[in-house]
Write an enzyme that holds these catalytic residues in place. Structure first.
Site, PDB file in Angstrom:
ATOM      1  N   TYR A 150       0.842  -1.202   0.000  1.00 38.75           N
ATOM      2  CA  TYR A 150       0.000   0.000   0.000  1.00 38.75           C
ATOM      3  C   TYR A 150       0.878   1.253   0.000  1.00 38.75           C
ATOM      4  CZ  TYR A 150      -3.410   3.508   1.319  1.00 38.75           C
ATOM      5  OH  TYR A 150      -4.192   4.643   1.337  1.00 38.75           O
ATOM      6  N   GLU A 189     -11.148   4.756   4.611  1.00 38.31           N
ATOM      7  CA  GLU A 189     -10.830   5.707   5.684  1.00 38.31           C
ATOM      8  C   GLU A 189     -11.955   5.759   6.712  1.00 38.31           C
ATOM      9  OE1 GLU A 189      -7.976   6.861   6.312  1.00 38.31           O
ATOM     10  OE2 GLU A 189      -6.969   6.615   4.395  1.00 38.31           O
ATOM     11  N   TRP A 195      -4.920   0.888  10.742  1.00 42.12           N
ATOM     12  CA  TRP A 195      -4.924   0.778   9.282  1.00 42.12           C
ATOM     13  C   TRP A 195      -4.631  -0.663   8.862  1.00 42.12           C
ATOM     14  CZ3 TRP A 195      -7.285   2.926   5.642  1.00 42.12           C
ATOM     15  CH2 TRP A 195      -6.865   2.846   4.321  1.00 42.12           C
TER      16      TRP A 195
END
Length: 186
Positions: free
Chosen positions: A17, A39, A47
């Protein structure tokens, strides 16, 4: 201050990512909607949890196709709440569905989410937060800030000495056109 650049290298989820998506300019409608949804799902969580659940989230939400998600009803909410592969938070699921509906209306007016964002650039981070809160739901400062940083509209995704920063720089992300000094005032 810790940087994503410090934890991502070599990590099976963070690494790809960080190296291939985070901070890169993004304009594809479906991809922007996915990033915004991720998000939202991340709020209050790590995350890493979101990245691990990303494939299941994409499958459960029809590849984050805004038109399909906007058509979801109570049966879909029940289906999603029963799916152990995703983040099962009703408020977040409802926010994703409502935001898909709002995104479709916004796209009728501006052509796309990317065009809407570009039409308002540049703004300070507080200005972006106010703007997003006026059009979408579940838009706290962290959600908006991380979303915009992840798509190249706010600086800070990578340190200047990060190899990915050098790859992003030639792509001319919007924050570089205005200058990082503008955002330092925010």
């Amino acid at each position: 201050m810790s940087w994503y650049c410090d934890i991502a290298p070599g990590h099976p989820f963070h690494g790809p990512y960080h190296d291939q998506e985070y901070g890169f300019p993004l304009t594809d409608q479906r991809a922007l909607f996915e990033r915004l949804c991720l998000e939202i799902f991340q709020a209050g969580l790590s995350w890493l949890i979101v990245l691990k659940k990303r494939p299941s989230l994409a499958l459960a939400f029809d590849g984050f196709d805004p038109a399909k998600v906007a058509a979801y009803g109570e049966a879909d909410i029940a289906r999603l709440m029963a799916d152990a592969g995703i983040i099962r938070n009703r408020r977040k699921i409802e926010a994703v569905i409502e935001n898909a509906r709002r995104l479709l209306r916004l796209s009728e007016e501006f052509g796309s989410l990317a065009a809407w964002i570009a039409a308002h650039h540049p703004l300070t981070k507080p200005g972006w937060i106010k703007l997003f809160k006026s059009r979408f739901v579940f838009m706290g400062g962290e959600v908006v800030g991380e979303f915009l940083m992840s798509i190249g509209y706010l600086p800070g995704a990578h340190r200047a000495d990060c190899p990915v920063f050098a790859r992003i720089h030639p792509l001319d992300p919007p924050w570089m056109r205005v200058g990082a000094e503008f955002y330092a005032k925010a």
